[in-house]
Design a protein around this motif. Structure first.
Motif, PDB file in Angstrom:
ATOM      1  N   LEU A   1      -7.193   1.665 -15.673  1.00 42.51           N
ATOM      2  CA  LEU A   1      -6.702   0.526 -14.891  1.00 42.51           C
ATOM      3  C   LEU A   1      -5.478   0.897 -14.068  1.00 42.51           C
ATOM      4  CD1 LEU A   1      -6.722  -2.145 -17.741  1.00 42.51           C
ATOM      5  CD2 LEU A   1      -8.364  -1.991 -15.860  1.00 42.51           C
ATOM      6  N   GLY A   2      -4.776   1.930 -14.496  1.00 41.99           N
ATOM      7  CA  GLY A   2      -3.546   2.300 -13.798  1.00 41.99           C
ATOM      8  C   GLY A   2      -2.848   3.411 -14.538  1.00 41.99           C
ATOM      9  N   GLY A   3      -1.654   3.743 -14.049  1.00 45.05           N
ATOM     10  CA  GLY A   3      -0.918   4.834 -14.667  1.00 45.05           C
ATOM     11  C   GLY A   3       0.573   4.702 -14.441  1.00 45.05           C
ATOM     12  N   ILE A   4       1.289   5.567 -15.135  1.00 45.37           N
ATOM     13  CA  ILE A   4       2.755   5.535 -15.130  1.00 45.37           C
ATOM     14  C   ILE A   4       3.264   6.927 -14.800  1.00 45.37           C
ATOM     15  CG2 ILE A   4       4.800   5.244 -16.619  1.00 45.37           C
ATOM     16  CD1 ILE A   4       2.873   3.368 -18.345  1.00 45.37           C
ATOM     17  N   LEU A   5       4.231   6.995 -13.900  1.00 43.19           N
ATOM     18  CA  LEU A   5       4.858   8.278 -13.556  1.00 43.19           C
ATOM     19  C   LEU A   5       6.369   8.108 -13.641  1.00 43.19           C
ATOM     20  CD1 LEU A   5       4.668  11.202 -12.433  1.00 43.19           C
ATOM     21  CD2 LEU A   5       4.743  10.202 -10.137  1.00 43.19           C
ATOM     22  N   VAL A   6       6.978   8.699 -14.684  1.00 40.35           N
ATOM     23  CA  VAL A   6       8.433   8.637 -14.853  1.00 40.35           C
ATOM     24  C   VAL A   6       9.031   9.931 -14.330  1.00 40.35           C
ATOM     25  CG1 VAL A   6      10.304   8.564 -16.542  1.00 40.35           C
ATOM     26  CG2 VAL A   6       8.331   7.059 -16.826  1.00 40.35           C
ATOM     27  N   GLU A   7      10.041   9.819 -13.475  1.00 42.85           N
ATOM     28  CA  GLU A   7      10.711  11.000 -12.928  1.00 42.85           C
ATOM     29  C   GLU A   7      12.213  10.878 -13.170  1.00 42.85           C
ATOM     30  OE1 GLU A   7       8.353  12.757  -9.390  1.00 42.85           O
ATOM     31  OE2 GLU A   7       8.517  10.610  -8.968  1.00 42.85           O
ATOM     32  N   LEU A   8      12.824  11.979 -13.643  1.00 39.83           N
ATOM     33  CA  LEU A   8      14.239  11.972 -13.994  1.00 39.83           C
ATOM     34  C   LEU A   8      15.065  12.746 -12.981  1.00 39.83           C
ATOM     35  CD1 LEU A   8      14.233  12.809 -17.828  1.00 39.83           C
ATOM     36  CD2 LEU A   8      14.142  10.562 -16.715  1.00 39.83           C
ATOM     37  N   GLY A   9      16.297  12.299 -12.768  1.00 39.37           N
ATOM     38  CA  GLY A   9      17.272  13.081 -12.013  1.00 39.37           C
ATOM     39  C   GLY A   9      18.465  13.356 -12.912  1.00 39.37           C
TER      40      GLY A   9
ATOM     41  N   ALA B   1       0.608  19.203 -20.816  1.00 36.29           N
ATOM     42  CA  ALA B   1      -0.816  19.113 -21.152  1.00 36.29           C
ATOM     43  C   ALA B   1      -1.434  17.819 -20.652  1.00 36.29           C
ATOM     44  CB  ALA B   1      -0.983  19.188 -22.665  1.00 36.29           C
ATOM     45  N   SER B   2      -2.738  17.852 -20.458  1.00 42.81           N
ATOM     46  CA  SER B   2      -3.466  16.604 -20.251  1.00 42.81           C
ATOM     47  C   SER B   2      -4.667  16.595 -21.197  1.00 42.81           C
ATOM     48  CB  SER B   2      -3.871  16.421 -18.793  1.00 42.81           C
ATOM     49  OG  SER B   2      -4.980  17.188 -18.492  1.00 42.81           O
ATOM     50  N   VAL B   3      -5.115  15.390 -21.497  1.00 45.35           N
ATOM     51  CA  VAL B   3      -6.109  15.197 -22.542  1.00 45.35           C
ATOM     52  C   VAL B   3      -7.279  14.426 -21.970  1.00 45.35           C
ATOM     53  CG1 VAL B   3      -6.433  13.609 -24.484  1.00 45.35           C
ATOM     54  CG2 VAL B   3      -4.677  15.337 -24.611  1.00 45.35           C
ATOM     55  N   ARG B   4      -8.478  14.780 -22.353  1.00 44.32           N
ATOM     56  CA  ARG B   4      -9.651  13.986 -22.019  1.00 44.32           C
ATOM     57  C   ARG B   4     -10.499  13.798 -23.276  1.00 44.32           C
ATOM     58  NH1 ARG B   4     -11.079  13.380 -16.445  1.00 44.32           N
ATOM     59  NH2 ARG B   4     -13.224  13.037 -17.019  1.00 44.32           N
ATOM     60  N   GLY B   5     -11.317  12.779 -23.259  1.00 40.66           N
ATOM     61  CA  GLY B   5     -12.269  12.602 -24.353  1.00 40.66           C
ATOM     62  C   GLY B   5     -13.281  13.736 -24.293  1.00 40.66           C
TER      63      GLY B   5
ATOM     64  N   ARG C   1       0.854  -1.201   0.000  1.00 38.82           N
ATOM     65  CA  ARG C   1       0.000   0.000   0.000  1.00 38.82           C
ATOM     66  C   ARG C   1       0.878   1.236   0.000  1.00 38.82           C
ATOM     67  NH1 ARG C   1      -1.173   1.907   6.022  1.00 38.82           N
ATOM     68  NH2 ARG C   1      -2.840   3.251   5.263  1.00 38.82           N
ATOM     69  N   GLN C   2       0.354   2.332  -0.539  1.00 38.98           N
ATOM     70  CA  GLN C   2       1.031   3.630  -0.473  1.00 38.98           C
ATOM     71  C   GLN C   2       0.101   4.616   0.235  1.00 38.98           C
ATOM     72  OE1 GLN C   2       3.739   4.293  -4.293  1.00 38.98           O
ATOM     73  NE2 GLN C   2       1.629   4.039  -4.868  1.00 38.98           N
ATOM     74  N   THR C   3       0.705   5.429   1.085  1.00 36.84           N
ATOM     75  CA  THR C   3      -0.102   6.436   1.777  1.00 36.84           C
ATOM     76  C   THR C   3      -0.071   7.770   1.031  1.00 36.84           C
ATOM     77  OG1 THR C   3       1.827   6.904   3.135  1.00 36.84           O
ATOM     78  CG2 THR C   3       0.189   5.378   4.053  1.00 36.84           C
ATOM     79  N   GLY C   4       0.892   7.929   0.122  1.00 37.24           N
ATOM     80  CA  GLY C   4       0.984   9.177  -0.649  1.00 37.24           C
ATOM     81  C   GLY C   4       1.314   8.887  -2.101  1.00 37.24           C
ATOM     82  N   GLY C   5       0.616   7.937  -2.695  1.00 37.04           N
ATOM     83  CA  GLY C   5       0.863   7.580  -4.100  1.00 37.04           C
ATOM     84  C   GLY C   5       0.603   8.793  -4.990  1.00 37.04           C
ATOM     85  N   ARG C   6       1.500   9.025  -5.949  1.00 32.49           N
ATOM     86  CA  ARG C   6       1.405  10.228  -6.779  1.00 32.49           C
ATOM     87  C   ARG C   6       1.231   9.876  -8.255  1.00 32.49           C
ATOM     88  NH1 ARG C   6       5.760  12.605  -7.490  1.00 32.49           N
ATOM     89  NH2 ARG C   6       7.274  11.250  -6.484  1.00 32.49           N
ATOM     90  N   GLY C   7       0.491  10.734  -8.970  1.00 35.70           N
ATOM     91  CA  GLY C   7       0.345  10.601 -10.416  1.00 35.70           C
ATOM     92  C   GLY C   7       0.901  11.825 -11.113  1.00 35.70           C
ATOM     93  N   ARG C   8       0.678  11.909 -12.437  1.00 40.38           N
ATOM     94  CA  ARG C   8       1.137  13.077 -13.193  1.00 40.38           C
ATOM     95  C   ARG C   8       0.336  14.315 -12.823  1.00 40.38           C
ATOM     96  NH1 ARG C   8      -0.157  13.242 -18.357  1.00 40.38           N
ATOM     97  NH2 ARG C   8       1.255  14.878 -18.947  1.00 40.38           N
ATOM     98  N   MET C   9       0.877  15.478 -13.129  1.00 40.93           N
ATOM     99  CA  MET C   9       0.219  16.771 -12.950  1.00 40.93           C
ATOM    100  C   MET C   9      -0.229  16.967 -11.491  1.00 40.93           C
ATOM    101  SD  MET C   9       0.171  17.341 -16.406  1.00 40.93           S
ATOM    102  CE  MET C   9      -0.806  18.734 -16.802  1.00 40.93           C
ATOM    103  N   GLY C  10       0.571  16.474 -10.540  1.00 42.05           N
ATOM    104  CA  GLY C  10       0.297  16.692  -9.120  1.00 42.05           C
ATOM    105  C   GLY C  10      -0.909  15.941  -8.588  1.00 42.05           C
ATOM    106  N   ARG C  11      -1.427  14.979  -9.355  1.00 44.97           N
ATOM    107  CA  ARG C  11      -2.596  14.232  -8.877  1.00 44.97           C
ATOM    108  C   ARG C  11      -2.151  13.133  -7.919  1.00 44.97           C
ATOM    109  NH1 ARG C  11      -3.877  13.960 -14.753  1.00 44.97           N
ATOM    110  NH2 ARG C  11      -4.964  15.890 -15.218  1.00 44.97           N
TER     111      ARG C  11
END
Ligand code: BTN
Length: 266
Positions: A124-132, A257-261, A51-61
């Motif tokens: 179903l899920g998502g991907i968050l890639v972060e670079l250093g 940007a983000s996209v919606r139908g 489990r994650q208590t602070g799971g993060r997505g793109r655009m600060g979600r």
């Protein structure tokens, strides 16, 4: 989820097998992977949390990560190249995750540009890639974080997500084992980490096939403004080519940007 079970499924010769760490509860596997990266952890370090208590997505979600229900995984990659060559990394991970879900759940999801795994109009899920970045201007690390809903029933999602979210088990022909999914995700990640630079053209061609956004009427949220248009194509850097209703052709980078139908989430 048991470490031994995942490693058993991966086999004795899996190159990353000594770099897997499982957590009962963590704020975010991406945060932990970034800390380990700074401390010098090697390429192929994989963190999985129940489990994650602070799971993060793109655009600060945020990304809802309840116990026992999903796979929340971050892989630390050390691609050692200029960051400009990593523009398509999120897309490559997307293709790899379609492969993993297909192997573990028996159906192939689609991708909503740029980083959502979808099926039947649901996420179903998502991907968050972060670079250093390193001092030499090359990428020091890339953390590929993936969350996939596995066992939830509709009522397990909070009311505000029920319209949008779904889990693999809602579509799979049989029960989806989280260890099996985690093992397939690791196998696909190891494979794509070797291929995403030399096989870029083929991987992006597969991304275009998996991406359901191409051809769709979309609304585009960019710089605080909303535009409408048709998604025409995706280039080899993962940028979306859109024909706005004004007639203007616009190339949209994922970072901005983000996209919606037009009529809902997809
Ligand atoms: C999105 O939906 O925009 C991306 C969601 C990414 C969630 C995963 S779960 C594992 C890793 N840890 C995080 O905090 N985020 C990613």
């Amino acid at each position: 989820m048991e470490q031994e079970q995942i490693l058993g499924l991966l086999g004795a010769d899996f190159p990353w097998r000594d770099r897997l760490r499982l957590f009962f509860s963590i704020d975010s596997t991406n945060n932990a992977a970034k800390s380990l990266a700074v401390q010098g952890a090697p390429h192929g370090t994989v963190l999985i949390a129940d489990r994650q208590t602070g799971g993060r997505g793109r655009m600060g979600r945020s990304f809802q990560s309840p116990p026992g229900m999903g796979v929340y995984l971050s892989a630390l990659l050390r691609p050692m190249c200029p960051p400009q060559q990593l523009m398509h990394l999120t897309c490559a991970i997307g293709v790899a995750m379609c492969d993993a879900v297909q192997a573990a759940a028996g159906f192939r999801p689609q991708i909503k540009w740029i980083n959502d795994l979808v099926y039947g109009g649901h996420k179903l899920g998502g991907i968050l890639v972060e670079l250093g970045l390193g001092p030499n201007g090359l990428a020091d690390y890339a953390v590929a974080g993936i969350g996939i809903n596995c066992n939830q029933k509709a009522e397990d999602f909070p009311p505000e997500l029920r319209e949008v979210a779904a889990s693999l088990s809602m579509f799979a022909p049989q029960r989806v084992d989280r260890c099996r999914l985690a093992a397939e995700m690791m196998r696909s990640l190891e494979n794509i980490s070797r291929r995403f630079l030399p096989d870029k053209g083929a991987i992006m061609a597969q991304y275009r096939q998996d991406c359901m956004t191409i051809g769709q009427q979309i609304s585009l949220l960019q710089g605080g403004q909303c535009f409408h248009g048709q998604a025409l194509d995706i280039d080899d850097e993962g940028a979306l080519l859109v024909r706005l209703d004004s007639g203007e052709l616009r190339t949209v980078n994922s970072g901005e940007a983000s996209v919606r139908g037009m009529y809902g989430y997809v």
